[in-house]
Design an enzyme around this catalytic site. Structure first.
Site, PDB file in Angstrom:
ATOM      1  N   GLU A  54     -25.553  54.861  46.741  1.00 52.95           N
ATOM      2  CA  GLU A  54     -26.836  55.434  47.192  1.00 52.95           C
ATOM      3  C   GLU A  54     -26.913  56.922  46.869  1.00 52.95           C
ATOM      4  O   GLU A  54     -27.937  57.407  46.367  1.00 52.95           O
ATOM      5  CB  GLU A  54     -27.003  55.251  48.705  1.00 52.95           C
ATOM      6  CG  GLU A  54     -27.177  53.813  49.162  1.00 52.95           C
ATOM      7  CD  GLU A  54     -28.469  53.171  48.678  1.00 52.95           C
ATOM      8  OE1 GLU A  54     -29.336  53.869  48.130  1.00 52.95           O
ATOM      9  OE2 GLU A  54     -28.596  51.945  48.845  1.00 52.95           O
ATOM     10  N   ASN A  71     -29.403  58.707  44.099  1.00 49.04           N
ATOM     11  CA  ASN A  71     -30.365  59.747  44.472  1.00 49.04           C
ATOM     12  C   ASN A  71     -30.288  60.951  43.533  1.00 49.04           C
ATOM     13  O   ASN A  71     -31.322  61.515  43.166  1.00 49.04           O
ATOM     14  CB  ASN A  71     -30.149  60.188  45.918  1.00 49.04           C
ATOM     15  CG  ASN A  71     -30.823  59.252  46.901  1.00 49.04           C
ATOM     16  OD1 ASN A  71     -31.559  58.363  46.518  1.00 49.04           O
ATOM     17  ND2 ASN A  71     -30.555  59.465  48.183  1.00 49.04           N
ATOM     18  N   ARG A 114     -39.286  52.387  45.367  1.00 46.56           N
ATOM     19  CA  ARG A 114     -38.188  52.823  46.223  1.00 46.56           C
ATOM     20  C   ARG A 114     -38.540  52.514  47.677  1.00 46.56           C
ATOM     21  O   ARG A 114     -39.666  52.697  48.107  1.00 46.56           O
ATOM     22  CB  ARG A 114     -37.913  54.319  46.047  1.00 46.56           C
ATOM     23  CG  ARG A 114     -37.830  54.771  44.595  1.00 46.56           C
ATOM     24  CD  ARG A 114     -36.525  55.460  44.313  1.00 46.56           C
ATOM     25  NE  ARG A 114     -35.400  54.590  44.479  1.00 46.56           N
ATOM     26  CZ  ARG A 114     -34.831  53.885  43.496  1.00 46.56           C
ATOM     27  NH1 ARG A 114     -35.294  53.950  42.297  1.00 46.56           N
ATOM     28  NH2 ARG A 114     -33.809  53.125  43.747  1.00 46.56           N
TER      29      ARG A 114
HETATM   30  N1  LIG Z   1     -30.105  64.429  45.470  1.00 43.77           N
HETATM   31  C1  LIG Z   1     -31.407  64.567  45.786  1.00 43.77           C
HETATM   32  N2  LIG Z   1     -32.165  65.531  45.198  1.00 43.77           N
HETATM   33  C2  LIG Z   1     -33.467  65.677  45.517  1.00 43.77           C
HETATM   34  N3  LIG Z   1     -34.127  64.907  46.408  1.00 43.77           N
HETATM   35  C3  LIG Z   1     -33.444  63.942  47.028  1.00 43.77           C
HETATM   36  C4  LIG Z   1     -32.050  63.708  46.751  1.00 43.77           C
HETATM   37  N4  LIG Z   1     -31.631  62.695  47.547  1.00 43.77           N
HETATM   38  C5  LIG Z   1     -32.704  62.304  48.256  1.00 43.77           C
HETATM   39  N5  LIG Z   1     -33.800  63.041  47.973  1.00 43.77           N
HETATM   40  C6  LIG Z   1     -35.140  62.905  48.602  1.00 43.77           C
HETATM   41  O1  LIG Z   1     -34.983  62.217  49.830  1.00 43.77           O
HETATM   42  C7  LIG Z   1     -35.800  61.035  49.822  1.00 43.77           C
HETATM   43  C8  LIG Z   1     -35.141  59.935  50.638  1.00 43.77           C
HETATM   44  O2  LIG Z   1     -33.983  59.441  49.987  1.00 43.77           O
HETATM   45  P1  LIG Z   1     -33.544  57.930  50.214  1.00 43.77           P
HETATM   46  O3  LIG Z   1     -32.362  57.637  49.368  1.00 43.77           O
HETATM   47  O4  LIG Z   1     -33.408  57.681  51.674  1.00 43.77           O
HETATM   48  O5  LIG Z   1     -34.804  57.093  49.713  1.00 43.77           O
HETATM   49  P2  LIG Z   1     -35.285  56.814  48.215  1.00 43.77           P
HETATM   50  O6  LIG Z   1     -34.238  57.221  47.241  1.00 43.77           O
HETATM   51  O7  LIG Z   1     -36.621  57.415  48.029  1.00 43.77           O
HETATM   52  O8  LIG Z   1     -35.425  55.226  48.192  1.00 43.77           O
HETATM   53  P3  LIG Z   1     -34.210  54.160  48.070  1.00 43.77           P
HETATM   54  O9  LIG Z   1     -32.924  54.920  48.250  1.00 43.77           O
HETATM   55  O10 LIG Z   1     -34.439  53.196  49.182  1.00 43.77           O
HETATM   56  O11 LIG Z   1     -34.340  53.556  46.738  1.00 43.77           O
HETATM   57  C9  LIG Z   1     -36.023  60.722  48.361  1.00 43.77           C
HETATM   58  O12 LIG Z   1     -37.192  59.966  48.151  1.00 43.77           O
HETATM   59  C10 LIG Z   1     -36.107  62.116  47.741  1.00 43.77           C
HETATM   60  O13 LIG Z   1     -37.398  62.647  47.921  1.00 43.77           O
HETATM   61 MG   LIG Z   2     -32.250  56.642  47.413  1.00 42.03          MG
END
Ligand SMILES: Nc1ncnc2c1ncn2[C@@H]1O[C@H](COP(=O)(O)OP(=O)(O)OP(=O)(O)O)[C@@H](O)[C@H]1O
Ligand SMILES: [Mg+2]
Lengths: 153, 109
Positions: free
Chosen positions: A49, A53, A112
């Site tokens: 995960e 990200n 997502r």
């Molecule tokens: N490394 C990162 N750099 C920039 N923004 C991030 C990063 N990690 C997370 N985010 C932000 O935090 C939000 C939430 O992250 P999360 O992993 O919970 O959900 P997601 O990636 O959008 O969906 P999913 O993981 O369920 O596919 C992301 O949509 C993004 O906007």
């Molecule tokens: Mg994610």
């Protein structure tokens, strides 16, 4: 017993093919702690995960391919505490509290679910996020592994 | 990722195997969507018994197909999800939106 007994650090390009690589890597490193299958699955999923990200969100607007990298540092303390830090030098997160909420996703276009951070939190003992807009993000995961073995010693 | 498919009348079963992450989900999505568009099933069953790793990208994949099938007037079901897969589906409340059914494809082994 040494407090710090093993560690590694690696940096690789933020390419989606490296998601599976990062899972194999953390799995191989964790093996020395004698984890249960369940613990191994937990840590693999949480790292997957965090790395995903970095690949999906951190460099969404970055055009210079050389700058798109992900680093993983992992170390073992006290024989049973695994710490994994996953970091990028990407766009950062403006509102961490909001990002941590279940079902919140900042990327509207892609499919997502916004469950990444929830899964990281659920599958580890501690999740912390440090981020600076424009500088990057570091996610720290801590998990006690092989508890039953440690208890026997 | 091979998509084993079984189509009978207005029912379609797709059997997924391997690891579902952000890297693999794109190809799976395209493959599944092509089959959905071609066959327009009334009942679409996604068999997850062969999935040995899935993270939140799998959630996106499952929920995205659910919406697609709904749009086309069909119903979607999940079959044979393993414990790990089910744990992640439940975290997102997918089990409340998409019904689980039991099914067997004979050529699945
Ligand atoms: N490394 C990162 N750099 C920039 N923004 C991030 C990063 N990690 C997370 N985010 C932000 O935090 C939000 C939430 O992250 P999360 O992993 O919970 O959900 P997601 O990636 O959008 O969906 P999913 O993981 O369920 O596919 C992301 O949509 C993004 O906007
Ligand atoms: Mg994610």
């Amino acid at each position: 017993m040494n407090r710090y007994n093993n560690q590694f650090k690696i940096t690789f390009p933020a390419k989606s093919a490296n998601e599976a690589f990062s899972r194999s890597l953390i799995s191989a490193f964790s093996t020395q702690l004698d984890p249960t299958i369940e613990e191994l699955c937990d840590i693999k999923t949480a790292v997957s995960e965090a790395v995903t990200n970095c690949i999906v969100h951190a460099y969404a607007k970055e055009t210079d391919e050389r700058k798109k990298t992900v680093s993983i540092t992992a170390y073992i303390e006290y024989d049973n505490l695994l710490t994994v830090k996953i970091s990028d030098r990407g766009c950062g997160i403006d509102d961490i509290e909001k990002a941590l909420q279940p079902m919140y996703s900042g990327s509207g276009s892609d499919e997502r679910s916004g469950m990444g951070f929830s899964i990281m939190g659920c599958f580890t003992d501690k999740l912390s996020v440090k981020s600076k807009p424009g500088k990057g993000t570091t996610v720290t995961l801590k998990k006690y592994i092989g508890k039953q073995h440690a208890a026997k010693k | 990722m091979d998509l084993t498919t079984l189509v009978k009348d207005d029912k379609m079963i797709i059997y997924l195997s391997g690891e579902i992450d952000h890297h693999t989900s794109r190809e799976i999505r395209d493959g599944v969507d092509r089959l959905i568009i071609t066959h327009r099933p009334k009942a679409f069953i996604l068999d997850l018994s062969g999935v040995d790793f899935m993270d939140s990208s799998g959630l996106g994949l499952v929920l995205g197909r659910f919406r697609k099938i709904k749009e086309l007037g069909g119903e979607m079901y999940i079959a044979n999800a393993g414990d790990r897969t089910m744990k992640i589906l439940k975290m997102a409340g997918v089990d409340k939106i998409i019904k689980s059914v039991e099914c067997r494809i004979t050529n699945q082994e």
